[in-house]
Design a protein around this motif. Structure first.
Motif, PDB file in Angstrom:
ATOM      1  N   MET A  98       0.833  -1.212   0.000  1.00  0.00           N
ATOM      2  CA  MET A  98       0.000   0.000   0.000  1.00  0.00           C
ATOM      3  C   MET A  98       0.867   1.261   0.000  1.00  0.00           C
ATOM      4  N   LEU A  99       1.954   1.268   0.787  1.00  0.00           N
ATOM      5  CA  LEU A  99       2.838   2.427   0.799  1.00  0.00           C
ATOM      6  C   LEU A  99       3.485   2.642  -0.567  1.00  0.00           C
ATOM      7  N   LEU A 100       3.879   1.550  -1.230  1.00  0.00           N
ATOM      8  CA  LEU A 100       4.475   1.662  -2.562  1.00  0.00           C
ATOM      9  C   LEU A 100       3.474   2.235  -3.563  1.00  0.00           C
ATOM     10  N   VAL A 101       2.220   1.810  -3.480  1.00  0.00           N
ATOM     11  CA  VAL A 101       1.191   2.335  -4.376  1.00  0.00           C
ATOM     12  C   VAL A 101       0.961   3.825  -4.111  1.00  0.00           C
ATOM     13  N   VAL A 102       0.923   4.220  -2.846  1.00  0.00           N
ATOM     14  CA  VAL A 102       0.707   5.634  -2.504  1.00  0.00           C
ATOM     15  C   VAL A 102       1.870   6.485  -3.006  1.00  0.00           C
ATOM     16  N   VAL A 103       3.102   6.016  -2.815  1.00  0.00           N
ATOM     17  CA  VAL A 103       4.271   6.782  -3.264  1.00  0.00           C
ATOM     18  C   VAL A 103       4.285   6.892  -4.787  1.00  0.00           C
ATOM     19  N   CYS A 104       4.029   5.773  -5.485  1.00  0.00           N
ATOM     20  CA  CYS A 104       4.013   5.810  -6.951  1.00  0.00           C
ATOM     21  C   CYS A 104       2.912   6.723  -7.471  1.00  0.00           C
ATOM     22  N   THR A 105       1.754   6.711  -6.830  1.00  0.00           N
ATOM     23  CA  THR A 105       0.651   7.590  -7.237  1.00  0.00           C
ATOM     24  C   THR A 105       1.025   9.050  -7.005  1.00  0.00           C
ATOM     25  N   ALA A 106       1.660   9.334  -5.874  1.00  0.00           N
ATOM     26  CA  ALA A 106       2.060  10.714  -5.580  1.00  0.00           C
ATOM     27  C   ALA A 106       3.104  11.195  -6.593  1.00  0.00           C
ATOM     28  N   VAL A 107       4.050  10.335  -6.940  1.00  0.00           N
ATOM     29  CA  VAL A 107       5.065  10.711  -7.927  1.00  0.00           C
ATOM     30  C   VAL A 107       4.416  10.937  -9.289  1.00  0.00           C
ATOM     31  N   ALA A 108       3.486  10.071  -9.689  1.00  0.00           N
ATOM     32  CA  ALA A 108       2.811  10.225 -10.977  1.00  0.00           C
ATOM     33  C   ALA A 108       2.015  11.522 -11.011  1.00  0.00           C
ATOM     34  N   VAL A 109       1.306  11.824  -9.943  1.00  0.00           N
ATOM     35  CA  VAL A 109       0.531  13.069  -9.880  1.00  0.00           C
ATOM     36  C   VAL A 109       1.482  14.266  -9.922  1.00  0.00           C
ATOM     37  N   ILE A 156       4.434  14.446 -11.346  1.00  0.00           N
ATOM     38  CA  ILE A 156       4.960  14.586 -12.704  1.00  0.00           C
ATOM     39  C   ILE A 156       3.921  15.216 -13.619  1.00  0.00           C
ATOM     40  N   ILE A 157       2.679  14.787 -13.507  1.00  0.00           N
ATOM     41  CA  ILE A 157       1.605  15.329 -14.352  1.00  0.00           C
ATOM     42  C   ILE A 157       1.387  16.798 -14.037  1.00  0.00           C
ATOM     43  N   VAL A 158       1.392  17.174 -12.742  1.00  0.00           N
ATOM     44  CA  VAL A 158       1.170  18.576 -12.343  1.00  0.00           C
ATOM     45  C   VAL A 158       2.332  19.444 -12.816  1.00  0.00           C
ATOM     46  N   SER A 159       3.560  18.917 -12.782  1.00  0.00           N
ATOM     47  CA  SER A 159       4.711  19.732 -13.203  1.00  0.00           C
ATOM     48  C   SER A 159       4.727  19.945 -14.716  1.00  0.00           C
ATOM     49  N   MET A 160       4.041  19.099 -15.467  1.00  0.00           N
ATOM     50  CA  MET A 160       3.995  19.241 -16.927  1.00  0.00           C
ATOM     51  C   MET A 160       2.983  20.296 -17.365  1.00  0.00           C
ATOM     52  N   ILE A 161       2.049  20.636 -16.485  1.00  0.00           N
ATOM     53  CA  ILE A 161       0.980  21.575 -16.848  1.00  0.00           C
ATOM     54  C   ILE A 161       1.475  22.998 -16.790  1.00  0.00           C
TER      55      ILE A 161
END
Length: 81
Positions: free
Chosen positions: A63-74, A76-81
Motif C-alpha cells: 500500500m505504501l508503494l502504491v501511494v508513493v508511486c501515485t504521488a510521484v505520478a501526480v 509529474i503530471i502537475v509539473s507538466m501543466i
C-alpha cells in the motif's frame, strides 16, 4: 510381486463378465467401473485462524508503494501543466 498401483484398481479383464476381446462390451451391457477411493491419503495439517505478521507487513509495504508511486505520478503530471 506387488500389483502396479495404477492398474491395481482396474478390473481384471480375464475375470470380467461380458468383456469382449480388445476391451469392448456388447450392446446392452454396462462396462466395468474402476474402484473408487474416498477420504484423504494423509491428515491435513492444522491451520491457524489468524493472518501472519509477515502478510500484514507485506500488505502495508504494498500500500505504501502504491501511494508513493501515485504521488510521484501526480507530481509529474502537475509539473507538466
Amino acid at each position: 510381486m506387488q500389483p502396479d498401483p495404477i492398474t491395481a484398481m482396474d478390473p481384471d479383464p480375464l475375470t470380467t463378465p461380458d468383456l469382449e476381446p480388445g476391451g469392448g462390451v456388447p450392446p446392452d451391457s454396462t462396462p466395468p467401473e474402476t474402484a473408487q477411493t474416498s477420504g484423504l491419503s494423509a491428515p491435513e495439517p492444522s491451520t491457524s485462524h489468524h493472518f501472519p505478521g509477515t502478510g500484514v507487513g507485506a500488505m502495508i509495504a504494498t500500500m505504501l508503494l502504491v501511494v508513493v508511486c501515485t504521488a510521484v505520478a501526480v507530481g509529474i503530471i502537475v509539473s507538466m501543466i
